[in-house]
Design an enzyme around this catalytic site. Structure first.
Site, PDB file in Angstrom:
ATOM      1  N   TYR A 166       6.375  36.243  12.789  1.00 55.54           N
ATOM      2  CA  TYR A 166       7.674  35.859  13.337  1.00 55.54           C
ATOM      3  C   TYR A 166       7.656  36.071  14.836  1.00 55.54           C
ATOM      4  O   TYR A 166       7.194  37.098  15.318  1.00 55.54           O
ATOM      5  CB  TYR A 166       8.791  36.709  12.713  1.00 55.54           C
ATOM      6  CG  TYR A 166      10.178  36.404  13.240  1.00 55.54           C
ATOM      7  CD1 TYR A 166      10.814  35.201  12.932  1.00 55.54           C
ATOM      8  CD2 TYR A 166      10.845  37.312  14.054  1.00 55.54           C
ATOM      9  CE1 TYR A 166      12.093  34.917  13.413  1.00 55.54           C
ATOM     10  CE2 TYR A 166      12.129  37.037  14.541  1.00 55.54           C
ATOM     11  CZ  TYR A 166      12.734  35.840  14.215  1.00 55.54           C
ATOM     12  OH  TYR A 166      14.004  35.564  14.689  1.00 55.54           O
ATOM     13  N   ASP A 261       1.872  38.935  20.387  1.00 57.20           N
ATOM     14  CA  ASP A 261       3.308  39.204  20.323  1.00 57.20           C
ATOM     15  C   ASP A 261       3.460  40.657  19.871  1.00 57.20           C
ATOM     16  O   ASP A 261       3.370  40.964  18.675  1.00 57.20           O
ATOM     17  CB  ASP A 261       3.988  38.240  19.356  1.00 57.20           C
ATOM     18  CG  ASP A 261       5.496  38.471  19.281  1.00 57.20           C
ATOM     19  OD1 ASP A 261       5.980  39.438  19.913  1.00 57.20           O
ATOM     20  OD2 ASP A 261       6.178  37.681  18.593  1.00 57.20           O
ATOM     21  N   LYS A 289      12.176  45.096  21.794  1.00 50.94           N
ATOM     22  CA  LYS A 289      12.516  46.262  20.973  1.00 50.94           C
ATOM     23  C   LYS A 289      12.375  47.591  21.736  1.00 50.94           C
ATOM     24  O   LYS A 289      13.282  47.929  22.481  1.00 50.94           O
ATOM     25  CB  LYS A 289      11.743  46.215  19.654  1.00 50.94           C
ATOM     26  CG  LYS A 289      12.134  44.918  18.906  1.00 50.94           C
ATOM     27  CD  LYS A 289      11.685  44.752  17.497  1.00 50.94           C
ATOM     28  CE  LYS A 289      12.384  43.519  16.922  1.00 50.94           C
ATOM     29  NZ  LYS A 289      11.533  42.529  16.329  1.00 50.94           N
TER      30      LYS A 289
HETATM   31  C1  LIG Z   1      11.801  41.009  16.654  1.00 44.49           C
HETATM   32  C2  LIG Z   1      10.670  40.155  17.002  1.00 44.49           C
HETATM   33  C3  LIG Z   1      10.808  39.031  17.824  1.00 44.49           C
HETATM   34  C4  LIG Z   1      12.156  38.525  18.267  1.00 44.49           C
HETATM   35  O1  LIG Z   1      12.814  39.423  19.097  1.00 44.49           O
HETATM   36  P1  LIG Z   1      14.413  39.261  19.280  1.00 44.49           P
HETATM   37  O2  LIG Z   1      14.744  40.325  20.277  1.00 44.49           O
HETATM   38  O3  LIG Z   1      14.997  39.486  17.926  1.00 44.49           O
HETATM   39  O4  LIG Z   1      14.671  37.906  19.791  1.00 44.49           O
HETATM   40  C5  LIG Z   1       9.685  38.352  18.199  1.00 44.49           C
HETATM   41  N1  LIG Z   1       8.472  38.750  17.804  1.00 44.49           N
HETATM   42  C6  LIG Z   1       8.289  39.808  17.001  1.00 44.49           C
HETATM   43  C7  LIG Z   1       6.913  40.213  16.611  1.00 44.49           C
HETATM   44  C8  LIG Z   1       9.382  40.542  16.560  1.00 44.49           C
HETATM   45  O5  LIG Z   1       9.194  41.581  15.745  1.00 44.49           O
END
Ligand SMILES: *Cc1c(COP(=O)(O)O)cnc(C)c1O
Length: 454
Positions: A166, A261, A289
């Site tokens: 994701y 990511d 995060k």
């Molecule tokens: C949470 C997450 C996102 C998206 O971040 P948001 O702040 O919710 O837009 C993208 N990549 C990874 C791996 C994530 O865990």
């Protein structure tokens, strides 16, 4: 509690509702009944609505350490940590104090501040691949910007992602794989155009040959390969030996940019994220995060020559009214400072997480449940499947109904797990032995109840 105001109820539903009137609604239920008329599904982000587990979501009022308190006054042990940011637990006194102090100075200028330098320097010091960084407001913004940058830098158009990873809700990522491996993607949400979907290619996680096939077919057109170096978003799934290195080699050979990511894994698995843990250096990294310490922050960074393509240093446009916001920078900076003061912090997190893992494994084998448990440091997922979970194909074999029952039983016992099977639970430095013991006990009771009702 399933009788929400949806317009006109059939007669029998009115009777049912009357029949249940003597059961008082909790404040959470009442708030959710209001919320569904105010916001789509009653929430501002889908997973919060509990649709994957059943029942109504809990509305929270306050949090301290790893304890959450809901609007009805119930306490829970938190394994969501706001989906990752709270590695120090909620309301860490130093983060709170820093925020108070900043609140008195200013909350936003839309102009440069020293705080941005300080957080940028901290990120550059910690994350091996990052020479230069740009702050944004969410993980979604970070990944969107990173792929735009990869396209600008390589002058190529296609991207490769992995099924089950994701990367936020950008159009380019809301894509499902076509019928064969080496086929173009299809929109996975209404509103994403086939043209956009056609630029996203999808490979299988932990299957290097699926990436090689795409590269053979589309090599010169591929701008970047983006992945979670340890997946959190199909549940916790670590990379198999050689997978990350294999992709790194392929990217180097083909002139493709590698994007890690690390929105979830950054500062979670090591000070420098998964790239430090596995000693693989991507070209670009996305963060989120934990770098916001509970406030909305994302970032992307990488090699200087690539980052210098970003406006106003270079031609690739990307901007943000509240990017680098002083409150958000303060929470992030203080969080990273505290995290990096204790050289043992990741060892301790791993130790506590291992105790939780051991306790749960013992319960599961005592009760004879088929399961797979994946854990990397303080990210952990209990999958209700016998199959090893290394890819989305494996994860899909989970009994999500069973997970729903488990989730509800745990919640009833004051344990707040992520409300979906395909998520990672997180520990914080506040999850001490007592908290772990209470969780393992709740796990044993919950599994026993499920066994009995089966
Ligand atoms: C949470 C997450 C996102 C998206 O971040 P948001 O702040 O919710 O837009 C993208 N990549 C990874 C791996 C994530 O865990």
């Amino acid at each position: 509690m399933y009788l929400r105001a949806t317009g006109s109820h059939p007669h029998w539903i009115k009777e049912l509702s009357f029949h249940h009137e003597h059961i008082p609604m909790t404040r959470s239920q009442s708030l959710f009944n209001d919320a569904v008329n105010l916001m789509p599904g009653g929430v501002n982000s889908p997973v919060r609505a509990f649709r994957a587990v059943g029942g109504d979501p809990v509305f929270f009022a306050s949090a301290k350490g790893c304890t959450l308190t809901d609007v009805d006054g119930n306490d829970y042990i938190d394994y969501i940590g706001s989906w990752g940011p709270f590695i120090l637990g909620h309301s860490h006194p130093r983060v709170v104090a820093a925020l108070h102090a900043q609140l008195d100075r200013a909350t936003s200028f839309g102009a440069p501040t020293e705080l941005e330098n300080l957080l940028a320097q901290k990120i550059i010091d910690l994350v091996p691949s990052i020479d230069m960084v740009r702050m944004v407001n969410s993980g979604t913004e970070a990944t969107l910007s990173a792929i735009r940058l990869a396209r600008a830098f390589t002058r190529r158009e296609k991207i490769v992602k992995f099924e089950g990873c994701y990367h936020g809700h950008g159009d380019s990522f809301l894509i499902k794989a076509g019928s064969g491996v080496a086929t173009l993607g299809l929109p996975d949400s209404p509103g994403v155009t086939p043209a956009t979907a056609g630029d996203t290619l999808t490979a299988r996680y932990n299957d290097l040959s699926s990436v090689e096939e795409l590269v053979t077919e589309y090599g010169e057109q591929i701008a970047c390969i983006i992945l979670e170096p340890v997946v959190g978003n199909m549940g916790c799934v670590p990379p198999v030996d050689g997978f990350l290195q294999g992709i790194r080699d392929l990217c180097t050979r083909e002139g493709i940019l590698l994007i890690f990511d690390e929105v979830m894994t950054g500062f979670r698995l090591a000070p420098g994220g998964a790239q430090e843990l596995f000693d693989i250096t991507p070209d670009l990294t996305t963060l989120g995060k934990i770098i916001g310490g509970g406030l909305p922050v994302g970032a992307y960074g990488g090699r200087r020559e690539i980052m210098e393509m970003v406006a106003p240093a270079g031609p690739m446009y990307q901007a943000g009214t509240l990017s680098g916001n002083p409150l958000a920078m303060t929470a992030g900076l203080e969080t990273l400072r505290i995290l990096t003061e204790d050289p043992e912090v990741y060892v301790k997190l791993d130790l506590q997480s291992a105790k939780l893992e051991d306790g749960i494994r013992a319960n599961l084998s005592d009760l004879g449940f088929p399961y797979t448990l994946n854990r990397v440091g303080s990210m952990i997922t209990l999958f209700f499947t016998e199959r090893d979970v290394r890819s989305w194909d494996d994860a899909k074999t989970c009994d999500t109904g069973l997970f729903g029952s488990y989730f509800s039983e745990m919640l009833r016992r004051g344990i707040s797990l992520p409300p979906a099977q395909f998520e990672a639970a997180f520990l914080s430095i506040m999850h001490d032995d007592d908290v772990i013991a209470r969780t393992v006990e709740a796990n044993r009771e919950s599994l026993a109840v499920i066994r009995k009702n089966a």
